[in-house]
Design an enzyme around this catalytic site. Sequence first.
Site, PDB file in Angstrom:
ATOM      1  N   LYS A 179       0.840  -1.208   0.000  1.00 39.88           N
ATOM      2  CA  LYS A 179       0.000   0.000   0.000  1.00 39.88           C
ATOM      3  C   LYS A 179       0.870   1.250   0.000  1.00 39.88           C
ATOM      4  O   LYS A 179       2.007   1.207   0.455  1.00 39.88           O
ATOM      5  CB  LYS A 179      -0.871   0.029   1.275  1.00 39.88           C
ATOM      6  N   ARG A 209     -10.355 -11.514   2.033  1.00 34.31           N
ATOM      7  CA  ARG A 209     -11.211 -12.559   1.461  1.00 34.31           C
ATOM      8  C   ARG A 209     -10.552 -13.936   1.544  1.00 34.31           C
ATOM      9  O   ARG A 209     -11.235 -14.951   1.573  1.00 34.31           O
ATOM     10  CB  ARG A 209     -11.574 -12.188   0.018  1.00 34.31           C
TER      11      ARG A 209
HETATM   12  N1  BES Z   1      -8.078  -3.807   4.455  1.00 35.59           N
HETATM   13  C1  BES Z   1      -8.204  -3.437   3.105  1.00 35.59           C
HETATM   14  C2  BES Z   1      -9.492  -2.661   2.824  1.00 35.59           C
HETATM   15  C3  BES Z   1      -9.581  -1.275   3.405  1.00 35.59           C
HETATM   16  C4  BES Z   1      -8.935  -0.220   2.780  1.00 35.59           C
HETATM   17  C5  BES Z   1     -10.361  -1.019   4.494  1.00 35.59           C
HETATM   18  C6  BES Z   1      -9.064   1.055   3.283  1.00 35.59           C
HETATM   19  C7  BES Z   1     -10.498   0.267   4.987  1.00 35.59           C
HETATM   20  C8  BES Z   1      -9.837   1.301   4.386  1.00 35.59           C
HETATM   21  C9  BES Z   1      -8.224  -4.652   2.187  1.00 35.59           C
HETATM   22  O1  BES Z   1      -7.450  -5.723   2.602  1.00 35.59           O
HETATM   23  C10 BES Z   1      -7.710  -4.208   0.845  1.00 35.59           C
HETATM   24  O2  BES Z   1      -6.615  -3.754   0.802  1.00 35.59           O
HETATM   25  N2  BES Z   1      -8.534  -4.349  -0.176  1.00 35.59           N
HETATM   26  C11 BES Z   1      -8.169  -3.930  -1.492  1.00 35.59           C
HETATM   27  C12 BES Z   1      -8.726  -4.925  -2.491  1.00 35.59           C
HETATM   28  C13 BES Z   1      -8.286  -4.697  -3.894  1.00 35.59           C
HETATM   29  C14 BES Z   1      -6.813  -4.951  -4.023  1.00 35.59           C
HETATM   30  C15 BES Z   1      -9.064  -5.606  -4.804  1.00 35.59           C
HETATM   31  C16 BES Z   1      -8.745  -2.541  -1.739  1.00 35.59           C
HETATM   32  O3  BES Z   1      -9.859  -2.266  -1.275  1.00 35.59           O
HETATM   33  O4  BES Z   1      -8.058  -1.721  -2.341  1.00 35.59           O
HETATM   34 ZN    ZN Z   2      -5.434  -5.534   1.988  1.00 34.62          ZN
END
Ligand code: BES
Ligand code: ZN
Length: 422
Positions: A201, A275
């Site tokens: 990230k 997931r």
């Molecule tokens: N934990 C994150 C989702 C999240 C992001 C929650 C910001 C709250 C605030 C999750 O694991 C994630 O990173 N999801 C990705 C999925 C994508 C790569 C398909 C996302 O939402 O960007």
């Molecule tokens: Zn994530």
Amino acid sequence: DETQLDHEAIRQAAASIHSAAKSLKASDVVVHFDGIPQNKKESAVYLQALTEGLILSNYTFDELKSKKKDAKEDKTETTFRLATKSTDAAMKKALHDGIILAETVNFSRRLGDMPANLMTPTILADSVVDAAKGTGLKVTVWDKARIKKEKMGGLLGVSMGSSQEPRFIIMEYKAAGTGTKAPIVYVGKGLTFDCGGISIKPSANMEEMKYDMCGGANVIGTMLAIAKLKLKAHVIGLVASSENMPGPAATKPGDVHTARNGKTFEVNNTDAEGRLVLADSLSYATELNPKMIVDAATLTGAMVVALGNIHTGFFTRNDAFAKQISKAADVSGEVTWRMPLVDHHTKDMKGTFADLSNISSGKGAGSATAAAFLEQFVGEGIPWAHFDIAGTGWAVGNRLPYCTRKGASGVMIRTFVELARQ
Ligand code: BES
Ligand code: ZN
Ligand code: ZN
């Protein structure tokens, strides 16, 4: 109608009473309660809401500060007394239930607010074992070796880039007299930190990803509350806990793992890890022959885009179950919104080299396609609902005065407990 007096208005008014008392440095506050409700039933409902509002507002997270900023200010302990002429048993129960609910919410909030170095999967599991003592809640914790033996390739795969071992936490509460009743199974995402893994990230706000275990924390709170309220129910809570880190053994984009139910998936983005740990958890939940499965997860950033931090979006294909959920949320005062989940979303999650891909091949609808992925691990015919609390799990203080500005909210605990009560 947002101008109407209801129990949620009372809960929020309690926050005003709390903040007024604090700014006055009052040590003793009496709230004269009679006169607000119209009838007996409303009295109990409002009293519980008032109790919850006061205790929820009283939550702070300052245990990691070495010096209390103003010793005098911090030493004013306020006692709140609720005055009523009623001697109704329902009123006593309302007070009792309100205290238990709000205190378990506050317990979950602390789990969320603790930084990742002080709330690892191991520490989280130990906290549950500790908190469950004397409640009638049976806790079992699986370590890494056991998780491997149990074929939880999702949870294991996510944990491989971290020096912290994963944990799978199982909580069970079965009230006497519930016989062979099929359990409600609650499932929570317990990522104590999610930096994205190899698909790392950006740095900005990454510290917030300590909150990626709020679904798990709130399932833990739900289980504690149900046990302490001694509800006549059979419930099981499952929390898959891990860090998502880019260490040398980390899962790489393109890697294929096998979930507990035998389905294979390509990890095309290691940041879509929630997931994967939920896949194993939902497979295991299915094996427990449940009456229904409910999961909570900070699953997608897309959820925040869609609904912001007011509504918690939930997904289910089961209309009757959706109605039941909305009814429970009405009683708890929490705000939910049903989201779509259809075959198109499922199709988008097909893999190229494995059964599934962990990211969508389509455009948009990131929260729905994530839900469609999860659905692949739920046994057919089982009423199942997925709650994406990415927008409502923390930092909702601008919406709800009884929540801290930046901290964990404990969202959906009250609704989940109400589901069990119903
Ligand atoms: N934990 C994150 C989702 C999240 C992001 C929650 C910001 C709250 C605030 C999750 O694991 C994630 O990173 N999801 C990705 C999925 C994508 C790569 C398909 C996302 O939402 O960007
Ligand atoms: Zn994530
Ligand atoms: Zn995550």
